[in-house]
Design a protein around this motif. Structure first.
Motif, mmCIF file in Angstrom:
data_model
loop_
_atom_site.group_PDB
_atom_site.id
_atom_site.type_symbol
_atom_site.label_atom_id
_atom_site.label_comp_id
_atom_site.label_asym_id
_atom_site.label_seq_id
_atom_site.Cartn_x
_atom_site.Cartn_y
_atom_site.Cartn_z
ATOM 1 N N PHE A 119 0.827 -1.219 0.000
ATOM 2 C CA PHE A 119 0.000 0.000 0.000
ATOM 3 C C PHE A 119 0.853 1.257 0.000
ATOM 4 O O PHE A 119 1.845 1.327 0.709
ATOM 5 N N ARG A 120 0.442 2.218 -0.779
ATOM 6 C CA ARG A 120 1.062 3.542 -0.789
ATOM 7 C C ARG A 120 0.016 4.588 -0.456
ATOM 8 O O ARG A 120 -1.098 4.527 -0.976
ATOM 9 N N GLY A 121 0.422 5.543 0.359
ATOM 10 C CA GLY A 121 -0.503 6.606 0.755
ATOM 11 C C GLY A 121 -1.107 7.344 -0.411
ATOM 12 O O GLY A 121 -2.297 7.647 -0.414
ATOM 13 N N ALA A 172 -4.335 7.339 4.856
ATOM 14 C CA ALA A 172 -3.763 6.432 3.854
ATOM 15 C C ALA A 172 -2.267 6.217 4.130
ATOM 16 O O ALA A 172 -1.753 5.099 3.980
ATOM 17 N N ASP A 173 -1.590 7.260 4.556
ATOM 18 C CA ASP A 173 -0.163 7.125 4.873
ATOM 19 C C ASP A 173 0.057 6.190 6.068
ATOM 20 O O ASP A 173 1.023 5.420 6.090
ATOM 21 N N TYR A 174 -0.842 6.269 7.055
ATOM 22 C CA TYR A 174 -0.703 5.328 8.180
ATOM 23 C C TYR A 174 -0.885 3.898 7.693
ATOM 24 O O TYR A 174 -0.209 2.977 8.163
ATOM 25 N N GLY A 181 8.472 3.395 8.682
ATOM 26 C CA GLY A 181 9.018 4.616 8.078
ATOM 27 C C GLY A 181 9.523 5.571 9.150
ATOM 28 O O GLY A 181 10.170 5.144 10.114
ATOM 29 N N THR A 182 9.183 6.848 8.997
ATOM 30 C CA THR A 182 9.583 7.846 9.995
ATOM 31 C C THR A 182 8.559 7.911 11.127
ATOM 32 O O THR A 182 8.775 8.591 12.120
ATOM 33 N N GLY A 183 7.420 7.233 10.927
ATOM 34 C CA GLY A 183 6.337 7.305 11.918
ATOM 35 C C GLY A 183 5.395 8.465 11.664
ATOM 36 O O GLY A 183 4.456 8.675 12.421
ATOM 37 N N ASN A 184 5.648 9.204 10.592
ATOM 38 C CA ASN A 184 4.821 10.374 10.271
ATOM 39 C C ASN A 184 4.271 10.293 8.863
ATOM 40 O O ASN A 184 5.008 9.900 7.946
ATOM 41 N N PRO A 185 2.989 10.720 8.707
ATOM 42 C CA PRO A 185 2.451 10.776 7.343
ATOM 43 C C PRO A 185 3.171 11.858 6.536
ATOM 44 O O PRO A 185 3.862 12.699 7.108
ATOM 45 N N THR A 204 8.316 9.522 3.268
ATOM 46 C CA THR A 204 8.516 8.256 2.560
ATOM 47 C C THR A 204 9.530 7.399 3.320
ATOM 48 O O THR A 204 10.216 7.895 4.222
ATOM 49 N N THR A 205 9.645 6.180 2.910
ATOM 50 C CA THR A 205 10.645 5.323 3.554
ATOM 51 C C THR A 205 12.059 5.690 3.079
ATOM 52 O O THR A 205 13.020 5.339 3.756
ATOM 53 N N ASP A 206 12.176 6.395 1.966
ATOM 54 C CA ASP A 206 13.501 6.924 1.586
ATOM 55 C C ASP A 206 13.957 7.939 2.640
ATOM 56 O O ASP A 206 15.125 7.961 3.033
HETATM 57 N N1 UDP Z 1 4.863 6.279 4.738
HETATM 58 C C1 UDP Z 1 4.597 7.389 5.541
HETATM 59 N N2 UDP Z 1 5.601 7.924 6.301
HETATM 60 C C2 UDP Z 1 6.879 7.434 6.275
HETATM 61 C C3 UDP Z 1 7.147 6.331 5.434
HETATM 62 C C4 UDP Z 1 6.126 5.773 4.682
HETATM 63 O O1 UDP Z 1 3.478 7.861 5.585
HETATM 64 O O2 UDP Z 1 7.741 7.967 6.996
HETATM 65 C C5 UDP Z 1 3.758 5.655 3.980
HETATM 66 C C6 UDP Z 1 3.441 6.345 2.667
HETATM 67 O O3 UDP Z 1 2.053 6.287 2.466
HETATM 68 C C7 UDP Z 1 4.125 5.464 1.642
HETATM 69 C C8 UDP Z 1 3.967 4.087 2.257
HETATM 70 O O4 UDP Z 1 4.103 4.317 3.659
HETATM 71 O O5 UDP Z 1 3.525 5.532 0.393
HETATM 72 C C9 UDP Z 1 4.972 3.073 1.807
HETATM 73 O O6 UDP Z 1 6.275 3.602 1.827
HETATM 74 P P1 UDP Z 1 7.094 3.885 0.480
HETATM 75 O O7 UDP Z 1 6.169 4.368 -0.583
HETATM 76 O O8 UDP Z 1 8.244 4.756 0.838
HETATM 77 O O9 UDP Z 1 7.596 2.432 0.145
HETATM 78 P P2 UDP Z 1 8.506 1.908 -1.083
HETATM 79 O O10 UDP Z 1 8.249 2.786 -2.273
HETATM 80 O O11 UDP Z 1 9.924 2.011 -0.629
HETATM 81 O O12 UDP Z 1 8.081 0.486 -1.264
#
Ligand code: UDP
Length: 236
Positions: free
Chosen positions: A56-58, A71-73, A132-136, A139-141
């Motif tokens: 899932f992606r926010g 959605a981010d959570y 992730g960072t714990g915040n909406p 990103t995980t980057d």
């Molecule tokens: N996310 C977030 N805060 C963070 C890290 C992740 O809200 O600090 C949520 C966000 O919705 C993101 C989803 O978690 O779309 C999945 O993370 P990400 O898209 O970075 O994953 P990847 O693209 O590395 O698979």
């Protein structure tokens, strides 16, 4: 001898998906874990930040009318699932891994506590950072840049599908060439998307170099850790 004593490896959710359209592919996750095991056996301390995009992606939730923060959570929870799968596979392969979450979910995984994470790394355990960072709105980057800096990692290894940063999209342009290395400023001037802007700025401020490489290329992770010419290095 590995070129780095401690690394932060950013694995996207897609890295666990293999050729599947969704979720976790068994043989892919096992192969990934074995690549990580190889570098731990070289004596390299490994911290991993795992994404959640395979589940899932926010932005996906936002685009169908969900509240973006909610959605981010959901996205953060997806990273917890991936972290559990990753650590479980590591255990099955004979490694010792610990999952630490940035969001409280104490019955499932332990919370992120910086000194404890540092201790695990010193003990040679692999630490998988979830949530992730714990915040909406992050990103995980960005989580990878943050944890990389907090853990004192010498480099952040950004595992992608492409084996580095190219002058143009190598899928579209046959003349595209890979940059072996470039500075943060060169990446900005040439508008090269290495990481999202927040993650990139954090790495740059903290002088945390980034290596972009392909996790789908067998042995590439080991070559990166051995300091060989693999992928693209972004440095100060
Ligand atoms: N996310 C977030 N805060 C963070 C890290 C992740 O809200 O600090 C949520 C966000 O919705 C993101 C989803 O978690 O779309 C999945 O993370 P990400 O898209 O970075 O994953 P990847 O693209 O590395 O698979």
């Amino acid at each position: 001898m590995p070129a780095y004593k401690r690394i932060l490896l950013k694995l996207s959710g897609e890295a666990l998906m293999g050729d599947d359209a969704y979720g976790i592919n068994r043989s892919t996750i096992v192969r990934m874990v074995r690549e990580v095991q190889e570098i731990t056996q070289l004596g390299c301390e490994v911290a991993v930040v795992i994404g959640g995009g395979n589940i899932f992606r926010g932005v996906a939730g936002g685009s169908v009318g969900m509240d973006r923060a909610t959605a981010d959570y959901m996205g953060m929870l997806a990273t917890v699932m991936n972290a559990l799968a990753l650590a479980d596979t590591m255990r099955q392969e004979g490694m010792t891994a610990r999952v630490m979450s940035a969001i409280g979910i104490d019955q499932v995984v332990e919370p992120y506590v910086r000194p404890k994470a540092l201790q695990y790394l010193e003990e040679g355990k692999v630490v998988v950072f979830a949530g992730g960072t714990g915040n909406p709105f992050f990103t995980t980057d960005t989580a990878a840049a943050l944890r990389g800096a907090e853990m004192g990692a010498e480099i952040m290894l950004k595992a992608t599908k492409v084996d580095g940063v190219y002058t143009a999209d190598p899928k579209k342009d046959p003349n595209a060439t890979r940059y072996p290395s470039l500075t943060f400023d060169e990446a900005i001037i040439q508008n090269l998307q290495v990481l999202d802007a927040t993650a990139f700025a954090l790495c740059r401020d903290q002088k945390l170099p980034i290596k972009v490489f392909s996790i789908f290329k067998p042995g590439a992770l080991k070559r990166v850790v051995m300091g060989e010419d693999e992928g693209t290095l972004v440095h100060v």
